[in-house]
Design an enzyme around this catalytic site. Structure first.
Site, PDB file in Angstrom:
ATOM      1  N   HIS A  50       1.068  -1.404  -0.184  1.00 30.39           N
ATOM      2  CA  HIS A  50       0.193   0.133  -0.501  1.00 30.39           C
ATOM      3  C   HIS A  50       1.090   1.022   0.122  1.00 30.39           C
ATOM      4  CE1 HIS A  50      -4.187  -1.760   0.825  1.00 30.39           C
ATOM      5  NE2 HIS A  50      -3.864  -2.696   1.407  1.00 30.39           N
ATOM      6  N   ASN A 123     -10.906  -2.377   2.110  1.00 28.15           N
ATOM      7  CA  ASN A 123     -10.130  -2.701   0.324  1.00 28.15           C
ATOM      8  C   ASN A 123     -10.967  -2.368  -0.161  1.00 28.15           C
ATOM      9  OD1 ASN A 123      -7.120  -3.602   0.797  1.00 28.15           O
ATOM     10  ND2 ASN A 123      -7.844  -5.158   1.010  1.00 28.15           N
TER      11      ASN A 123
HETATM   12  C1  HEM Z   1      -1.726 -10.774   7.103  1.00 31.77           C
HETATM   13  C2  HEM Z   1      -3.105 -10.868   5.957  1.00 31.77           C
HETATM   14  C3  HEM Z   1      -2.072  -9.539   5.755  1.00 31.77           C
HETATM   15  C4  HEM Z   1      -0.596  -8.432   6.140  1.00 31.77           C
HETATM   16  C5  HEM Z   1       0.640  -9.300   6.573  1.00 31.77           C
HETATM   17  C6  HEM Z   1      -0.643  -7.219   5.852  1.00 31.77           C
HETATM   18  C7  HEM Z   1       0.278  -6.663   6.487  1.00 31.77           C
HETATM   19  C8  HEM Z   1       0.339  -5.427   5.976  1.00 31.77           C
HETATM   20  C9  HEM Z   1       1.256  -4.248   5.983  1.00 31.77           C
HETATM   21  C10 HEM Z   1       3.127  -4.489   6.838  1.00 31.77           C
HETATM   22  C11 HEM Z   1       0.732  -2.569   5.960  1.00 31.77           C
HETATM   23  C12 HEM Z   1       1.930  -1.047   6.596  1.00 31.77           C
HETATM   24  C13 HEM Z   1       1.470  -0.893   7.320  1.00 31.77           C
HETATM   25  C14 HEM Z   1       2.020   0.552   7.792  1.00 31.77           C
HETATM   26  O1  HEM Z   1       4.027   0.317   7.312  1.00 31.77           O
HETATM   27  O2  HEM Z   1       1.599   1.780   8.063  1.00 31.77           O
HETATM   28  C15 HEM Z   1      -0.285  -2.634   5.512  1.00 31.77           C
HETATM   29  C16 HEM Z   1      -0.909  -1.825   4.910  1.00 31.77           C
HETATM   30  C17 HEM Z   1      -2.551  -2.283   4.319  1.00 31.77           C
HETATM   31  N1  HEM Z   1      -3.271  -3.147   4.522  1.00 31.77           N
HETATM   32 FE1  HEM Z   1      -2.555  -4.977   5.357  1.00 31.77          FE
HETATM   33  N2  HEM Z   1      -2.438  -7.229   5.524  1.00 31.77           N
HETATM   34  C18 HEM Z   1      -2.966  -8.018   4.832  1.00 31.77           C
HETATM   35  C19 HEM Z   1      -4.209  -8.467   4.515  1.00 31.77           C
HETATM   36  C20 HEM Z   1      -4.979  -7.120   4.472  1.00 31.77           C
HETATM   37  C21 HEM Z   1      -6.310  -7.629   4.091  1.00 31.77           C
HETATM   38  C22 HEM Z   1      -7.036  -9.046   4.399  1.00 31.77           C
HETATM   39  C23 HEM Z   1      -6.564  -5.909   4.046  1.00 31.77           C
HETATM   40  C24 HEM Z   1      -8.529  -5.518   4.042  1.00 31.77           C
HETATM   41  C25 HEM Z   1      -8.819  -4.793   3.808  1.00 31.77           C
HETATM   42  C26 HEM Z   1      -5.702  -4.549   4.334  1.00 31.77           C
HETATM   43  C27 HEM Z   1      -5.849  -3.650   4.033  1.00 31.77           C
HETATM   44  C28 HEM Z   1      -4.132  -2.564   4.268  1.00 31.77           C
HETATM   45  C29 HEM Z   1      -4.776  -1.586   3.947  1.00 31.77           C
HETATM   46  C30 HEM Z   1      -5.416  -0.552   3.656  1.00 31.77           C
HETATM   47  C31 HEM Z   1      -3.579  -1.099   4.229  1.00 31.77           C
HETATM   48  C32 HEM Z   1      -2.752   0.878   4.032  1.00 31.77           C
HETATM   49  C33 HEM Z   1      -2.782   1.311   5.201  1.00 31.77           C
HETATM   50  C34 HEM Z   1      -2.673   2.676   5.370  1.00 31.77           C
HETATM   51  O3  HEM Z   1      -2.707   3.909   4.394  1.00 31.77           O
HETATM   52  O4  HEM Z   1      -2.014   3.383   5.967  1.00 31.77           O
HETATM   53  N3  HEM Z   1      -4.667  -5.906   4.768  1.00 31.77           N
HETATM   54  N4  HEM Z   1      -0.965  -4.426   5.235  1.00 31.77           N
END
Ligand code: HEM
Length: 450
Positions: A50, A123
Site C-alpha cells: 500500500h 479494501n
Molecule cells: C495477513 C495479511 C496481511 C498482512 C500481513 C498485511 C500487512 C500490511 C502491512 C505491513 C501494511 C503496511 C502498514 C504500514 O507500514 O503502515 C499494510 C497496509 C494495509 N493493509 Fe494490510 N495486510 C494484510 C491483509 C490485509 C487485508 C485482508 C486488508 C483488507 C482490508 C488489508 C488492508 C490494508 C490497508 C488498507 C493498508 C494501508 C494502510 C494505510 O493506508 O496506511 N490488509 N498491510
C-alpha cells in the site's frame, strides 16, 4: 532569545566552507554535514505494501444507534461528529504505479473518538487472495515485480492463481472491470476480514464493514485504464484533491452486515474465511453513519505518510474474530510501523492518543472458552469455487466479455503449465468461461505470431 546578529549568523549558509574562494571544501564544515544529512534522513520509509496513497480529512456521524449490537461509545447515539483521517492507496506497486492500474485499492479510516482511536482498514474489493495469514508473504511476492530485473512478470502473477485455488474468487473480482478505477470518490470499501461486535450485555455478533460512495459506484474498462495511465498516472489522487479543494465534499455511508456466530454451523462456507462474501440478502446491510471528507492535507509527509493504521486499534465493543488472516494482522502493522516510523510512532501528532499505554489495547474474546488439539490444517469447508461461480454468473454479457479479455490478455504470457492450471480453475467456475478464455488466448497467440 536570539539577537539579530545571531539570526544573521545562522541564516548565512548558502556556501560550503572552503580554503579561499575556490579552494577545496573542508571536511570540518558541520553546516554542510548537517544540511546534507538532514536531507538524507528527512523522508519517511515507504510502507512495505500500500505504498502509493492519498489522504483526506473530515468527520463521521452516526445516523443509526448501534447500541443493540455494540457498546462502542461513538455508535450509541446519533449525530455526534467525530474527526476522521482517511488514506486511499494502491495495494501493490510503488509510488509511480498508475492510479488506474489493475489493483486492489486500500481505504483506511481513522476515527478519533472520545474513547480513543478506532482504525477501520478496508479494501475496495470484498475478498482476499487467501484465508491464512501465513500465505500472505508468498502472495505479495507473486504480486511484486521480478527480483531479477524489477519488471512485471506475467508468470509470477499467474502462478499465484495456479498455486492457490482459493484465490479464484478474487480472480473474478480483480479481473472484472472492478479492478480498474479512475476516481476514489466512486469506490466501495470492505473490511474483508470479519470482526466482532459485543454489546453491554456481552452478546457477540460477527461483523463485516462496508463503505458505500454517495456519488455512486464507477469502474472503467482495461482499455480506458491503460489510456489514462499514460495521460495522467495520478488521476485518482488529483480528482480527490481537486474536488475537495473546490468545496465538493466527498461522502460515504458506513453499513454493516451482522451475523450470529451460531450461523457458522449452518452455512455452506466458513464466514471467517477472507476469500468469501456474505450474501447481502441473507445478511442485509444495516446503515450506521456517514463520513464527509471536506479538507485536504496541508503537509502530506506529516499528516498522511506518518499515519500508522492498525486493525488492532479497537475500542471496547469492537473486537477481533478468529478470522485467520485478521489474527495474523493483529501484530504485524505496529511492527511495520516501528520499523518505518521508529519506536516513538505513537507520539507522532496524527497517531497520538492522550494518556495511551499498552493497557488501552482491546483484548478480544475475554470470557470465551476455547479448547482443541493444536495443529496446522486447512479449514473443514474450503469451498474454493462456489462463490466464484456466483460472481461470474452475476455479470452481464458485456461484463463477462471484459472479464474474459482481461484474463486472457494477461494469462497468454504465462508458462503453458500455469495457463493449463488456471484454465482448469476457470473450468470449475464455469465451463463456458474456460472455453471463452481458451479461445481468446488462441486469438491473441495468432495475432502475436503475425
Ligand atoms: C495477513 C495479511 C496481511 C498482512 C500481513 C498485511 C500487512 C500490511 C502491512 C505491513 C501494511 C503496511 C502498514 C504500514 O507500514 O503502515 C499494510 C497496509 C494495509 N493493509 Fe494490510 N495486510 C494484510 C491483509 C490485509 C487485508 C485482508 C486488508 C483488507 C482490508 C488489508 C488492508 C490494508 C490497508 C488498507 C493498508 C494501508 C494502510 C494505510 O493506508 O496506511 N490488509 N498491510
Amino acid at each position: 532569545m536570539y539577537n539579530n546578529n545571531e539570526q544573521k549568523r545562522c541564516s548565512d549558509v548558502s556556501h560550503s566552507q572552503t580554503v579561499g574562494v575556490r579552494g577545496p571544501v573542508l571536511v570540518q564544515d558541520t553546516v554542510l554535514h548537517e544540511t546534507l544529512e538532514t536531507f538524507v534522513f528527512s523522508t519517511t520509509r515507504p510502507r512495505r505494501i500500500h505504498t502509493k496513497g492519498y489522504g483526506a480529512f473530515g468527520y463521521f456521524y452516526t445516523t443509526h444507534s448501534m447500541k443493540q449490537y455494540t457498546k462502542a461509545g461513538f455508535l450509541q447515539t446519533t449525530n455526534q461528529q467525530i474527526p476522521v483521517a482517511v488514506r486511499f492507496s494502491l495495494a501493490s506497486g510503488n509510488q509511480g504505479t498508475p492510479d488506474t492500474s489493475r489493483n486492489v485499492r486500500g481505504f483506511s479510516t481513522r476515527f478519533y473518538t472520545d474513547e480513543g482511536i478506532f482504525d477501520l482498514l478496508c479494501n475496495h474489493l470484498p475478498v482476499f487472495f487467501v484465508r491464512d495469514a501465513i500465505r500472505v508473504p508468498d502472495i505479495i511476492s507473486h504480486l511484486s515485480p521480478s527480483p531479477v530485473n524489477n519488471l512485471p512478470d506475467p508468470e509470477r502473477l499467474w502462478s499465484l492463481f495456479a498455486k492457490y485455488p482459493e484465490a479464484t474468487n478474487m480472480l473474478m473480482w480483480l479481473f472484472s472491470d472492478m479492478g480498474t478505477v479512475k476516481s476514489l470518490r466512486h469506490i466501495k470499501g470492505y473490511s474483508v476480514s470479519t470482526y466482532v461486535w459485543q454489546n453491554a450485555q456481552g452478546i457477540r455478533h460477527y461483523v463485516k464493514y462496508h463503505w458505500r460512495p454517495m456519488a455512486g459506484v464507477e469502474y472503467i474498462t482495461q482499455q480506458e485504464a491503460q489510456w489514462l495511465a499514460c495521460q495522467d498516472p495520478d488521476i485518482a489522487g488529483r480528482d480527490l484533491y481537486d474536488n475537495i479543494e473546490k468545496g465538493n465534499a466527498v461522502e460515504y455511508e458506513l453499513c454493516v452486515q451482522l451475523m450470529n456466530p451460531e450461523d457458522a454451523k449452518l452455512l455452506p462456507f466458513d464466514p471467517l474465511d477472507d476469500t468469501k462474501v456474505w450474501d447481502e440478502n441473507q445478511y442485509p446491510l444495516l446503515p450506521v453513519g456517514r463520513m464527509v471528507l471536506n479538507h485536504n492535507p496541508e503537509n502530506y509527509a506529516e499528516q498522511v505518510e506518518k499515519l500508522a493504521f492498525n486493525p488492532a486499534n479497537l475500542l471496547p465493543g469492537l473486537e477481533f474474530s478468529d478470522d485467520k488472516v485478521l489474527q495474523g494482522r493483529t501484530f504485524i502493522y505496529p511492527d511495520a510501523q516501528r520499523h518505518r516510523l521508529g519506536p516513538d510512532f505513537r507520539n507522532i501528532p496524527v497517531n497520538k492518543q492522550p494518556n495511551w499505554s499498552p493497557s488501552c489495547m482491546v483484548s478480544s474474546g475475554n470470557g470465551r472458552y476455547v479448547s482443541g488439539e493444536i495443529m496446522r490444517s486447512e479449514i473443514p469447508n474450503p469451498d474454493n469455487f462456489a462463490q466464484a461461480t456466483q460472481k461470474y454468473e452475476s455479470f452481464s454479457a458485456a461484463e463477462k466479455k471484459n472479464l474474459v479479455n482481461n484474463i486472457s490478455s494477461g494469462l497468454i504470457d504465462a508458462q503453458p503449465n500455469t495457463q493449463y492450471i488456471v484454465l482448469c480453475h476457470l473450468e470449475q467456475v464455469s465451463p463456458a468461461l474456460a472455453e471463452m478464455a481458451r479461445n481468446q488466448m488462441l486469438l491473441y497467440a495468432d495475432t502475436k505470431e503475425k
